[in-house]
Every structure is written in C-alpha cells, then in structure tokens.
Design a protein around this motif. Structure first.
Motif, PDB file in Angstrom:
ATOM      1  N   ARG A 156       1.033  -1.019   0.162  1.00 26.58           N
ATOM      2  CA  ARG A 156       0.012   0.215   0.107  1.00 26.58           C
ATOM      3  C   ARG A 156       0.821   0.956  -0.151  1.00 26.58           C
ATOM      4  O   ARG A 156       1.520   1.345   1.031  1.00 26.58           O
ATOM      5  CB  ARG A 156      -0.921   0.023   1.512  1.00 26.58           C
ATOM      6  N   ARG A 157       0.975   2.034  -1.007  1.00 22.49           N
ATOM      7  CA  ARG A 157       1.843   3.055  -1.263  1.00 22.49           C
ATOM      8  C   ARG A 157       0.964   4.524  -1.577  1.00 22.49           C
ATOM      9  O   ARG A 157      -0.128   4.391  -2.291  1.00 22.49           O
ATOM     10  CB  ARG A 157       2.691   3.076  -2.430  1.00 22.49           C
ATOM     11  N   VAL A 158       1.300   5.415  -0.870  1.00 22.34           N
ATOM     12  CA  VAL A 158       0.650   6.788  -1.034  1.00 22.34           C
ATOM     13  C   VAL A 158       1.938   7.841  -1.048  1.00 22.34           C
ATOM     14  O   VAL A 158       2.934   7.775  -0.391  1.00 22.34           O
ATOM     15  CB  VAL A 158      -0.076   7.157   0.264  1.00 22.34           C
ATOM     16  N   THR A 159       1.474   8.662  -1.974  1.00 19.01           N
ATOM     17  CA  THR A 159       2.491   9.840  -2.316  1.00 19.01           C
ATOM     18  C   THR A 159       1.744  11.233  -1.724  1.00 19.01           C
ATOM     19  O   THR A 159       0.560  11.538  -2.279  1.00 19.01           O
ATOM     20  CB  THR A 159       2.831   9.867  -3.726  1.00 19.01           C
ATOM     21  N   LEU A 160       2.383  11.722  -0.966  1.00 16.57           N
ATOM     22  CA  LEU A 160       1.988  13.110  -0.680  1.00 16.57           C
ATOM     23  C   LEU A 160       2.734  14.256  -1.367  1.00 16.57           C
ATOM     24  O   LEU A 160       3.679  14.479  -1.539  1.00 16.57           O
ATOM     25  CB  LEU A 160       2.366  13.478   1.095  1.00 16.57           C
ATOM     26  N   VAL A 161       1.872  14.614  -2.363  1.00 18.87           N
ATOM     27  CA  VAL A 161       2.159  15.531  -3.407  1.00 18.87           C
ATOM     28  C   VAL A 161       2.527  16.794  -2.901  1.00 18.87           C
ATOM     29  O   VAL A 161       3.395  17.655  -3.174  1.00 18.87           O
ATOM     30  CB  VAL A 161       1.178  15.354  -4.599  1.00 18.87           C
ATOM     31  N   ARG A 162       1.571  17.299  -2.009  1.00 23.00           N
ATOM     32  CA  ARG A 162       1.781  18.794  -1.411  1.00 23.00           C
ATOM     33  C   ARG A 162       0.662  18.835  -0.127  1.00 23.00           C
ATOM     34  O   ARG A 162      -0.178  17.896  -0.137  1.00 23.00           O
ATOM     35  CB  ARG A 162       1.348  19.756  -2.247  1.00 23.00           C
ATOM     36  N   GLY A 163       1.320  19.759   0.852  1.00 25.05           N
ATOM     37  CA  GLY A 163       0.017  19.720   1.943  1.00 25.05           C
ATOM     38  C   GLY A 163       0.594  18.831   3.063  1.00 25.05           C
ATOM     39  O   GLY A 163       1.642  18.503   3.149  1.00 25.05           O
ATOM     40  N   ARG A 164      -0.630  18.405   3.646  1.00 28.68           N
ATOM     41  CA  ARG A 164      -0.529  17.834   4.929  1.00 28.68           C
ATOM     42  C   ARG A 164      -1.635  16.672   4.860  1.00 28.68           C
ATOM     43  O   ARG A 164      -2.802  16.803   4.700  1.00 28.68           O
ATOM     44  CB  ARG A 164      -0.613  18.620   6.088  1.00 28.68           C
ATOM     45  N   ALA A 165      -1.405  15.700   5.481  1.00 27.20           N
ATOM     46  CA  ALA A 165      -2.343  14.526   5.707  1.00 27.20           C
ATOM     47  C   ALA A 165      -1.917  13.844   6.971  1.00 27.20           C
ATOM     48  O   ALA A 165      -0.789  13.435   7.344  1.00 27.20           O
ATOM     49  CB  ALA A 165      -2.324  13.705   4.186  1.00 27.20           C
ATOM     50  N   SER A 166      -3.081  13.268   7.523  1.00 30.20           N
ATOM     51  CA  SER A 166      -3.091  12.311   8.649  1.00 30.20           C
ATOM     52  C   SER A 166      -3.425  11.002   8.067  1.00 30.20           C
ATOM     53  O   SER A 166      -4.370  10.668   7.423  1.00 30.20           O
ATOM     54  CB  SER A 166      -4.119  13.181   9.903  1.00 30.20           C
ATOM     55  N   PHE A 167      -2.847   9.933   8.728  1.00 31.20           N
ATOM     56  CA  PHE A 167      -3.082   8.541   8.390  1.00 31.20           C
ATOM     57  C   PHE A 167      -3.218   7.681   9.688  1.00 31.20           C
ATOM     58  O   PHE A 167      -2.542   7.901  10.270  1.00 31.20           O
ATOM     59  CB  PHE A 167      -2.095   7.905   7.603  1.00 31.20           C
ATOM     60  N   THR A 168      -4.227   6.720   9.529  1.00 31.50           N
ATOM     61  CA  THR A 168      -4.560   5.983  10.781  1.00 31.50           C
ATOM     62  C   THR A 168      -4.697   4.637   9.875  1.00 31.50           C
ATOM     63  O   THR A 168      -5.779   4.261   9.201  1.00 31.50           O
ATOM     64  CB  THR A 168      -5.785   6.127  11.446  1.00 31.50           C
TER      65      THR A 168
END
Length: 326
Positions: A156-168
């Motif tokens: 499972r792969r996520v790319t943060l392109v910009r900004g901010r994110a929270s992951f649970t």
C-alpha cells in the motif's frame, strides 16, 4: 461502478471535448472494469491489449480521466473546516463516486497497472476532507493538499504530493504501508499506526502519534530514523531534527485550529494564510513580534482583529489583503 452511467457521462462530455466518441465510451467501460471488485489479471491483460491496438485508445483513456475531473464528483465529499465525525467504511457506490471526482491516472512509462490503479484525493484552499481507503486506512487531508494512492497485492503506497495528511492505518491488513513525500519514505510498522505528515516544497515533517515507523531517504545520506509514538522528525536540506513535541498542538489542524506558542507574527500569518483566500501581511517592523494562542483557521479577518488587539496593531485592508501595521 455502473457501466451504463459511466458511458452516459462519457457521451455527454465527448461531444464537447473529444471527437472520438466510440473510443471514449470504450475507455469509460474499461475504467469501470479496472475499478470493479471482481477485476482479474485477465482484465488487466485485456486492457493492455486494447490500448496497444490503436493509439486512439490510449488517448481516449487519458481523456476519460479528465472527464472525471470535469464531472466534479469530488465536491460532494469535501468537508468544511469544521470536520464531521470520521465516516464508516463507505459503500461501493460512494467509493466509486469519490474515484469519479478525484481520479487522475498518470500517463507515462510507469506501466498500465499503475496508471489504472492510482487514485488521487485533493483539497482546495480552505477545505479539509476525510476519506477511507479500500484497505480501511482513514485519511484526513488538510487545506490545499493532494495525495496519490496506489494499492496492489503486495503493498500500500501513498504519495503526498503537497500539503498535509493524517493517516490511521488498518490493523488487519498485512501489506506494507508506506508514504512518500519529497523523496522521504515513511515505512509504517505492522499494526495500527497514526501519523501526520506535512510537506512544504522539499521540507517534510513526520509526526508519529501512535505506533511505529521508520523514515528512509533522508537528505545528505543520513541514516534511517526509527520513530516511536510521540516523536517528530523534521527534514530539510540542512539536515534532520528529531524532537518530542506537544502532539495535541501538532494535530490541532484536524479540528480546524492553529496553535501558536511564542511564534513570530510572520510565521503565524504564513500558517493562517494556508487556509484562506483573504491573505494577511505584516509590516517589517512588527514581523518579529511573538504570538501565542489557539485560533480558528479559515477566518483571517478574525485572526487579524484578535492579534491586532493583543499586540496593539492596526489592520489595514485593501481588497482581499489585510496588513498588520504598528
């Protein structure tokens, strides 16, 4: 995904933006099949063959991804800066509606599977959004943020392109979970983990609220850093800094708040400007003044009035710009 609905949207859009209606309708049907829960490797192989058979097919498939962006299904799921309770795992129809609004399939030499399997979620300035990924991972996107999600059989792969994110992360999924941002790779250890990742250009800050994670790909060939709950790793071209911040302050944005503790007025204004179309500015002679407090984001006029009262400053308005002066 209802293939008939997909074709109907494709026809409506193709009359205005594409001369290749038959190929567009076929591309819409392929998009539905590739995102169906019963998709097989044979489906992917057939899709590759269809794209290879005619250059117009690949062009039509790329066009379909733009059609979904135009369709605007994304807006129905976006939340205000007073975020609602985290939703339950959505129904198949709701998930596909989100895909319809947020899907951007990359076109390039990265393989058809990746092109068909990457889903994009984003927010505009002043918006926050909560989504549940197909694996059960819950994500909160901050203002003006964008992530690209790719789930396959192995990872499972996520790319943060910009900004901010929270992951649970989902506890029951055995596949590795990784978030990449500006070349930093945050590899989450198995089990439930809660992490907050912010990207400002090439500067990345990782706050691990709970669980375990390792960060690799650090600047200057620095050794990987293993994080425990409550730790924060700030990475920039100048190096890395490990700290143990006030976690409640670090994740206050999820409740629509910004917390300042003896920050400069210039830094506070820069943070508040991320959430509003009404921009703040500070006169040079007051930029170094210190600010502390908790403020609701998205209302820069209220912030300016409050800070102006506390620091004995005037607020000068001009168009959609407010300037704090002595």
């Amino acid at each position: 995904m209802d293939e008939g609905v997909v074709r109907q949207v494709a026809r409506a859009q193709s009359h205005s933006v594409s001369p290749h209606e038959p190929a567009d309708v076929e591309a819409a049907a392929w998009m539905a099949r590739l995102h169906a829960p019963d998709r097989t490797e044979d489906t992917v192989a057939a899709f590759r063959a269809w794209c290879a058979a005619d250059p117009a097919h690949a062009a039509a498939f790329e066009h379909m991804t733009l059609v979904w962006e135009v369709a605007g299904g994304l807006h129905a799921e976006r939340a205000s800066l007073s975020p609602p309770p985290a939703p339950d795992v959505p129904s198949r129809r709701l998930v596909l509606a989100g895909i319809a609004g947020g899907l951007v399939l990359a076109v390039g030499g990265i393989g058809f599977w990746q092109r068909a399997g990457a889903t994009v979620y984003s927010t505009a300035v002043g918006e926050q959004r909560r989504v549940t990924l197909a694996d059960g991972t819950r994500v909160i996107l901050d203002t003006d943020s964008r992530i690209r999600v790719r789930l396959d059989d192995k990872a499972r792969r996520v790319t943060l392109v910009r900004g901010r994110a929270s992951f649970t992360t989902a506890a029951t999924d055995p596949r590795p979970f990784e978030v990449e941002a500006a070349g930093r790779h945050v590899q989450v250890q198995p089990g439930v983990a809660q992490l907050d990742i912010r990207r400002d250009a090439d500067d990345v800050t990782v706050t691990l609220v709970d669980g375990g994670a390792q960060v690799v790909g650090l600047p200057g060939d620095a050794a990987p850093v293993t994080l425990a709950g409550g730790q924060q790793l700030a990475t920039a071209a100048a190096g890395v800094r490990l700290s143990q911040p006030n976690v409640a302050d670090a994740i206050a944005w999820q409740g629509g708040r910004a917390v300042f503790r003896d920050d400069t007025l210039a830094a506070a204004v820069a943070e508040m400007n991320r959430y509003s179309a009404v921009k703040l500015a500070v006169a040079p002679e007051v930029a170094a003044l210190r600010v502390s407090g908790t403020y609701r984001v998205g209302d820069n006029a209220a912030f300016a009035r409050s800070v102006g009262t506390l620091l004995t400053l005037r607020v000068v308005g001009q168009g959609d710009r407010l300037t704090l002066v002595r």
